[in-house]
Design an enzyme around this catalytic site. Structure first.
Site, mmCIF file in Angstrom:
data_model
loop_
_atom_site.group_PDB
_atom_site.id
_atom_site.type_symbol
_atom_site.label_atom_id
_atom_site.label_comp_id
_atom_site.label_asym_id
_atom_site.label_seq_id
_atom_site.Cartn_x
_atom_site.Cartn_y
_atom_site.Cartn_z
ATOM 1 N N SER A 1 19.043 100.783 57.156
ATOM 2 C CA SER A 1 19.083 102.129 56.573
ATOM 3 C C SER A 1 18.466 103.213 57.455
ATOM 4 C CB SER A 1 18.394 102.125 55.208
ATOM 5 O OG SER A 1 19.211 101.497 54.249
ATOM 6 N N LYS B 1 20.717 106.134 58.063
ATOM 7 C CA LYS B 1 20.800 107.324 57.214
ATOM 8 C C LYS B 1 20.209 108.565 57.882
ATOM 9 C CE LYS B 1 20.816 104.801 52.801
ATOM 10 N NZ LYS B 1 20.905 103.400 53.264
ATOM 11 N N SER C 1 16.499 105.694 49.717
ATOM 12 C CA SER C 1 17.463 105.107 50.649
ATOM 13 C C SER C 1 18.739 104.666 49.943
ATOM 14 C CB SER C 1 16.830 103.914 51.387
ATOM 15 O OG SER C 1 17.590 103.556 52.519
ATOM 16 N N LYS D 1 11.875 107.123 58.225
ATOM 17 C CA LYS D 1 12.861 106.349 57.473
ATOM 18 C C LYS D 1 12.748 104.868 57.771
ATOM 19 C CE LYS D 1 16.236 105.986 54.604
ATOM 20 N NZ LYS D 1 15.689 104.642 54.270
#
Length: 490
Positions: free
Chosen positions: A65, A68, A131, A234
């Site tokens: 993720s 993203k 997420s 992130k």
């Protein structure tokens, strides 16, 4: 540079000039490198992009993720272009609504409404905090028509930014590859171009449809692995990726960025990130030429001048950025920086005589001892034996500095901003322009008005809160910043 309007009897050689320039100060001992369990890791200085530590940072790995981040970056590009606003309503396709409930294939599952629509702001929060993969799909479809078309843009953007990446989806729930260095490049570019992203990545939770979702980055304040100064970025987790985390933290004006990829568990990715961030800040302190500038706002100017070999007149290992700068200190700093940068005209030698030779025979001086040439008098009455005497004498020889009506330079008196403007205007050939317009222009002395107009027009002085404070004493940090800006004019 301005050419000398007059020369004193002191005509120094270039060799003497070179001898005046101090060597750059020695760096402090470096911290021990961190012990990182993750397969790939990197930490960089946000301001310069310098790599402070890396471990297998150029191996392609599954980012999960962390993907993203690129999706959010493109959303911000669309916001900047005016194609979106944070209040734009994005329709949720049946496909996006369906996969938002498929925890097995599209973690994390945050259910989106069938046939509904959500704002860009809401979808960004769902993408960056819990997420939510399906929220990425909804945005990709809205921006590019299909996720596949959006992925093409992701790869084109990565190539433009100098990343090594092969995106195949917009969310990272499925396998594709990039490098830890590339993720760090992306995070740095994101913050530089769109600093408002930190308003999202620093949030510790997001509430949607009555459910509160915690941020998966647990370095944030109040979370399990809280780290001082952390404000993003992130995480990423799927089986093929292990546990990944890109992070950033800021302390006393300095920001660093870390990335870990393929850690064994959630704890390790956070402890590895903590070790990287600790090391990064320690490196910034160790690399600084002075112990009191690593995290000062003037650090970049001070380090630039130190590396150039400018005379900064430190006190041991301290630069003393907040102390008032003296006339001698600023003259030495500016003169030596311009000399080291090759921006001063060479000092000419004695002019050859153009008069015809004398016809009368010279007087007989045989047997008389040769008399040494008299030492030249200092151009100012109060600099003999001063640490900056040679710099002041050379500047005076080029007509760049003047004394007061009593023939004194007053080397240790504090320099006001308008004094500094006049000195800079003497040293640098600036175009005739007027950059004034401050609320306190009327406080500028008449003798400094033209210099103030030219130096502010050149961007060398910017004031604060609409005021210039011309008669206030300037600090050593301000002096370094001004000299750094002067060097950029060339």
């Amino acid at each position: 540079m301005k050419h000398a309007p007059r020369l004193t009897a002191l005509l120094l050689t270039l060799a003497l000039l070179a001898g005046l320039l101090p060597a750059a100060s020695a760096a402090a001992p470096q911290p021990a490198e961190p012990r990182i369990a993750a397969d790939s890791a990197i930490v960089i200085d946000y301001d310069t992009g310098e790599t402070l530590y890396e471990k297998d940072a150029d191996t392609m790995r599954v980012p999960a993720s962390m993907t993203k981040v690129m999706t959010a970056y493109i959303i911000f590009e669309e916001l900047e272009a005016g194609n979106l606003t944070l209040d734009t309503l994005v329709p949720i396709s049946d496909f996006a609504a369906q996969i938002s409930r498929n925890q097995a294939r599209y973690p994390t599952a945050v259910p989106l409404p069938y046939g509904g629509s959500l704002t860009v702001d809401t979808l960004l929060r769902l993408i960056l905090i819990p997420s939510a993969s399906a929220s990425c799909v909804a945005m990709a479809e809205y921006i590019s028509g299909t996720e596949a078309a959006f992925v093409q843009r992701m790869n084109a953007t990565a190539q433009r930014l100098g990343m090594t990446a092969q995106y195949q989806n917009c969310h990272g729930a499925h396998v594709h590859y990039l490098t830890a260095r590339s993720q760090a490049i992306l995070v740095r570019e994101f913050i530089r171009r769109f600093p408002q992203i930190l308003d999202y990545t620093s949030a510790t939770s997001a509430t949607f449809n009555g459910t509160t979702y915690p941020n998966t980055n647990q370095l944030l304040p109040g979370l399990a692995f809280e780290y001082e100064g952390a404000d993003g970025f992130k995480t990423g987790t799927i089986n093929a990726a292990g546990y990944c985390l890109s992070a950033t933290a800021k302390r006393d004006g300095r920001r660093i960025i870390s990335v870990v990829m393929h850690s064994d568990n959630n704890t390790t990715r956070h402890t590895d990130s903590t070790a990287l961030l600790d090391y990064g800040f320690a490196r910034l302190a160790a690399d600084a030429p002075y112990t009191d500038t690593a995290f000062h706002w003037s650090w970049q100017a001070v380090e630039e001048l130190d590396a150039l070999g400018a005379e900064l007149h430190p006190s041991g290992e301290q630069f003393r950025p907040e102390q008032a700068v003296t006339r001698a200190e600023f003259t030495a700093m500016l003169y030596s920086a311009l000399a080291a940068d090759g921006q001063l005209p060479p000092l000419p030698g004695p002019e050859e005589s153009t008069q015809p030779a004398e016809t009368a025979p010279p007087e007989d001086t045989a047997g008389e001892p040769e008399q040494p040439a008299p030492e030249p008098e200092p151009p100012f009455a109060d600099i003999d034996g001063h640490w900056a005497q040679a710099y002041i004498e050379e500047a005076a020889a080029l007509g760049l500095v003047e004394g007061d009506q009593y023939g004194r330079f007053n080397p240790d008196s504090a320099l006001t901003r308008q004094d500094m403007m006049v000195l800079v205007d003497n040293f640098v050939e600036l175009p005739e322009a007027n950059g004034l317009g401050f609320d306190d222009d009327g406080d500028i002395a008449l003798w400094a008005l033209e210099a103030a107009a030219r130096t502010t027009a050149a961007g060398l002085f910017g004031g604060s809160g609409g005021r210039l404070f011309p008669s206030a004493s300037a600090t050593r940090a301000e002096a370094a910043q001004v000299v750094s800006r002067v060097l950029e004019l060339a």
